[in-house]
Design a protein around this motif. Structure first.
Motif, PDB file in Angstrom:
ATOM      1  N   PRO A 107       0.820  -1.235   0.000  1.00  0.00           N
ATOM      2  CA  PRO A 107       0.000   0.000   0.000  1.00  0.00           C
ATOM      3  C   PRO A 107       0.845   1.273   0.000  1.00  0.00           C
ATOM      4  O   PRO A 107       0.559   2.208  -0.748  1.00  0.00           O
ATOM      5  N   PHE A 110       2.291   1.833  -3.333  1.00  0.00           N
ATOM      6  CA  PHE A 110       1.238   2.336  -4.219  1.00  0.00           C
ATOM      7  C   PHE A 110       1.133   3.850  -4.116  1.00  0.00           C
ATOM      8  O   PHE A 110       1.118   4.567  -5.111  1.00  0.00           O
ATOM      9  N   THR A 168       7.467  -1.862  -5.667  1.00  0.00           N
ATOM     10  CA  THR A 168       6.057  -1.509  -5.829  1.00  0.00           C
ATOM     11  C   THR A 168       5.937  -0.071  -6.319  1.00  0.00           C
ATOM     12  O   THR A 168       5.208   0.209  -7.277  1.00  0.00           O
ATOM     13  N   LEU A 191     -10.728   3.466  -6.936  1.00  0.00           N
ATOM     14  CA  LEU A 191     -10.445   2.150  -6.358  1.00  0.00           C
ATOM     15  C   LEU A 191     -10.400   1.067  -7.430  1.00  0.00           C
ATOM     16  O   LEU A 191      -9.536   0.202  -7.445  1.00  0.00           O
ATOM     17  N   ARG A 192     -11.366   1.147  -8.357  1.00  0.00           N
ATOM     18  CA  ARG A 192     -11.400   0.153  -9.432  1.00  0.00           C
ATOM     19  C   ARG A 192     -10.163   0.307 -10.309  1.00  0.00           C
ATOM     20  O   ARG A 192      -9.577  -0.662 -10.765  1.00  0.00           O
ATOM     21  N   ARG A 193      -9.761   1.562 -10.502  1.00  0.00           N
ATOM     22  CA  ARG A 193      -8.570   1.801 -11.304  1.00  0.00           C
ATOM     23  C   ARG A 193      -7.349   1.187 -10.610  1.00  0.00           C
ATOM     24  O   ARG A 193      -6.519   0.543 -11.240  1.00  0.00           O
ATOM     25  N   ALA A 194      -7.266   1.373  -9.297  1.00  0.00           N
ATOM     26  CA  ALA A 194      -6.120   0.839  -8.555  1.00  0.00           C
ATOM     27  C   ALA A 194      -6.061  -0.682  -8.659  1.00  0.00           C
ATOM     28  O   ALA A 194      -5.001  -1.253  -8.894  1.00  0.00           O
ATOM     29  N   PHE A 195      -7.223  -1.332  -8.506  1.00  0.00           N
ATOM     30  CA  PHE A 195      -7.211  -2.792  -8.436  1.00  0.00           C
ATOM     31  C   PHE A 195      -7.279  -3.464  -9.797  1.00  0.00           C
ATOM     32  O   PHE A 195      -6.773  -4.563  -9.970  1.00  0.00           O
ATOM     33  N   ARG A 196      -7.931  -2.814 -10.753  1.00  0.00           N
ATOM     34  CA  ARG A 196      -8.134  -3.488 -12.036  1.00  0.00           C
ATOM     35  C   ARG A 196      -7.159  -3.040 -13.115  1.00  0.00           C
ATOM     36  O   ARG A 196      -7.011  -3.710 -14.121  1.00  0.00           O
ATOM     37  N   LEU A 199      -2.824  -2.306 -10.382  1.00  0.00           N
ATOM     38  CA  LEU A 199      -2.289  -3.489  -9.706  1.00  0.00           C
ATOM     39  C   LEU A 199      -1.857  -4.569 -10.698  1.00  0.00           C
ATOM     40  O   LEU A 199      -0.715  -5.046 -10.635  1.00  0.00           O
ATOM     41  N   ALA A 203       1.934  -5.669 -11.208  1.00  0.00           N
ATOM     42  CA  ALA A 203       2.110  -6.936 -10.482  1.00  0.00           C
ATOM     43  C   ALA A 203       3.448  -7.622 -10.751  1.00  0.00           C
ATOM     44  O   ALA A 203       4.092  -8.085  -9.808  1.00  0.00           O
TER      45      ALA A 203
END
Lengths: 278, 311
Positions: A107, A110, A168, A191-196, A199, A203
């Protein structure tokens, strides 16, 4: 699966191993001395009796390996535990410290990667803290935490933190602008941008950092356990050194190497899982 | 007022320490009607991509406004789909997931099945049915760009912005995809703004072609109306005498006249570039070009033999 190349490489490896064992064997095996005139005298001089505390031969090591592996989990008190138990202690510490480090590093990495301001602000601290040997933290940890085992975990935490954090941050900062532009034009919420988007894009770099971290953690745990004592594979090495049992020390070295290889292999696999071809 | 109205657009990139700022373009003004296909042509560095990014809301202009459908463009929006130059597909997602990602962004409440079905429809539309579960790395350049187009169309934007979508493709593939784009646009009456380097592509696809002068301080020098019938295709286009007149006009602009504006010639403070219809016979449309350059453009080139590489 087995191509000619791999088969030949495996054969060659085997040859190298046998050669090394042979060199070792002839360097350590003790020639049978001519029988002394007086057996009693020889015994008094310590000759004729098989030495147990010298540098072991491969055969002696083999015996020890079989003996240890046949009973990996016995527990005869603080200084006599099976190697499986010791290994489990070390792995538990590494897992604890490493997991904590990842929970902080990913985090935080990030945030640093997304914000150039934060990156600049935190960079001096990271640059100063990163090169510190994790063991240098040990006295502070022992004083503040007052528990040697937890201090070990803390040291693992500290040494795992930096590679994961830096990778990271780098991975997040270098996500291709095109993908971010796509996310922007599609009005993807943060949030969706961060995870989808970010990330998965970062990765592979994040996993590279984690792989470096786990490698360093496994290096450091041995030293840390030698220092704090009590349990763990590092303590096992130190204990056997104090027993002057080099056979067991060599066995422990082998175990440490194999375990490190397994850890690296697992993270290599994870890395492969998230790597994408552009 | 046109569906999309661009007024007085100006972009200044601040110079490095001690150096003068660079005015990329200024006084850019044009309108796009609903259902219109507009191409913009100009040499590299004139700021075409910046204009497109401003329309997309990805960049903000130094000065000027963009108004779409009565509302000012401030930031990116699902109302404007963008097809990026480098396809910009996410390589860790399959074709279907790439398109579905956009669909889910547009309609977050849809069920998974509905999203997938919708995405599949648009993948089939660009002729990629059967490749849904391939990763972008397994696709050819042309197929990737088709996925990009499917993704942009799938969100059913009010307007489509294409940044030189076929620039990296070989000539054969480019032709096929141009045909497909033409077919889809004609069927959906999509409003399109597209950057291109390719004169033929512009003539085939566009209703209106904006000609940009060279940067810095680029401006829209002329607006060329494509007077050819809208049902033109790549194969029939060459039979029309208009094609050669338009092509000549565009090539002449790019080769000769696009650099004239840099020196200040032609800058008379008139924000409205002349609208020309070079496709029509001069006798048919004498008053079609009331702009500052009233005289018909010189036709100095033999069209059929002219090959210009603009890259």
């Amino acid at each position: 699966m087995f191509t000619r190349e791999t088969l030949r490489a495996a054969l060659l490896s085997l040859v190298f191993a046998l050669a090394a064992l042979a060199v070792w064997h002839f360097a350590t095996v003790q020639p049978e001395r001519a029988a002394a005139a007086d057996d009693e005298y020889a015994q008094l001089m310590g000759r004729g009796v098989r030495k147990s505390d010298g540098f072991p031969t491969p055969a002696q090591l083999g015996e020890a390996v079989v003996q240890h592996l046949s009973r990996p989990f016995y527990d005869n008190g603080p200084n006599d535990k099976g190697v499986g138990i010791q290994l489990a202690y070390s792995l538990a510490r590494v897992a604890g410290g490493f997991t904590l480090a990842i929970l902080v590093a990913v985090p935080l990495g990030f945030l640093i990667g997304m914000s150039p301001l934060l990156n600049r602000a935190l960079n001096p601290f990271i640059q100063v803290l990163k090169p510190i040997s994790p063991l240098a933290w040990m006295p502070l940890a022992l004083y503040t935490i007052k528990d040697s085992s937890v201090s070990g975990v803390f040291v693992i935490f500290i040494c795992s933190l930096w590679p994961a954090l830096i990778n990271t941050a780098y991975g997040v900062a270098s996500v291709r602008r095109d993908w971010l532009s796509v996310a922007k034009t599609l009005e993807v919420p943060p949030l969706r941008r961060a995870f989808r988007v970010i990330l998965p894009a970062a990765a592979p770099t994040i996993l590279t950092g984690m792989r470096i971290s786990i490698g360093i953690a496994w290096l450091v745990i041995v030293a840390a356990e030698m220092l704090v004592g009590g349990t763990g594979i590092g303590y096992f090495v130190w204990n056997e050194w104090n027993n002057l049992n080099l056979t067991n020390v060599i066995f422990a070295i082998l175990v440490i190497g194999v375990m490190g290889m397994i850890l690296d292999f697992v993270f290599g696999r994870l890395q492969k899982l998230v790597t994408y071809v552009e | 007022m046109a569906f999309l109205e661009v007024q007085g657009l100006k972009k200044v990139f601040p110079g490095a320490a001690g150096r003068a700022d660079t005015v990329v373009f200024e006084d850019i003004g044009f309108g796009i009607e609903r259902g219109e296909f507009v191409c913009i042509i100009g040499h590299s560095g004139c700021g075409k991509t910046t204009i497109l990014n401003v329309l997309a809301g990805l960049e903000s202009p130094t000065d000027g406004v963009v108004i779409m459908d009565g509302r000012e463009v401030a930031g990116p929006s699902l109302d404007r789909g963008v097809v990026f130059q480098g396809h910009a597909l996410m390589p860790w997602l399959t074709v279907l997931k790439n398109v579905a990602f956009a669909v889910k962004s547009r309609w977050p409440d849809w069920t998974r099945d509905r999203i997938d079905a919708h995405a599949r429809k648009y993948i089939a539309m660009v002729g990629l049915a059967g490749a849904e579960h391939k990763k972008p790395a397994e696709l050819s350049g042309g197929m990737k760009q088709r996925v990009g187009i499917a993704r942009a169309f799938a969100i059913q934007p009010k307007m489509l912005l294409l940044d030189e979508p076929f620039g990296a493709l070989d000539a054969l593939t480019r032709g096929t995809i141009q045909d497909e784009l033409l077919r889809i646009v004609q069927a959906t009456h999509q409003t399109v703004f597209m950057i291109t380097h390719d004169v033929d592509e512009a003539i085939l696809l566009a209703d209106k072609i904006l000609l940009m002068s060279n940067g810095p301080r680029a401006l829209i020098a002329e607006v060329v109306e494509n007077t050819m019938p809208r049902d033109r295709t790549r194969n029939t286009i060459f039979n029309d005498p208009q094609y050669y007149r338009i092509r000549n006009h565009l090539v002449d602009f790019l080769v000769n006249r696009s650099k004239l504006y840099q020196s200040g010639a032609g800058r008379d403070g008139d924000r409205h570039p002349p609208v020309l219809r070079p496709g029509l016979d001069e006798a048919e449309a004498p008053a079609a070009a009331p702009g500052r350059q009233g005289e018909p453009p010189p036709l100095a080139h033999k069209p059929a033999a002219l090959v210009v590489n603009l890259r």
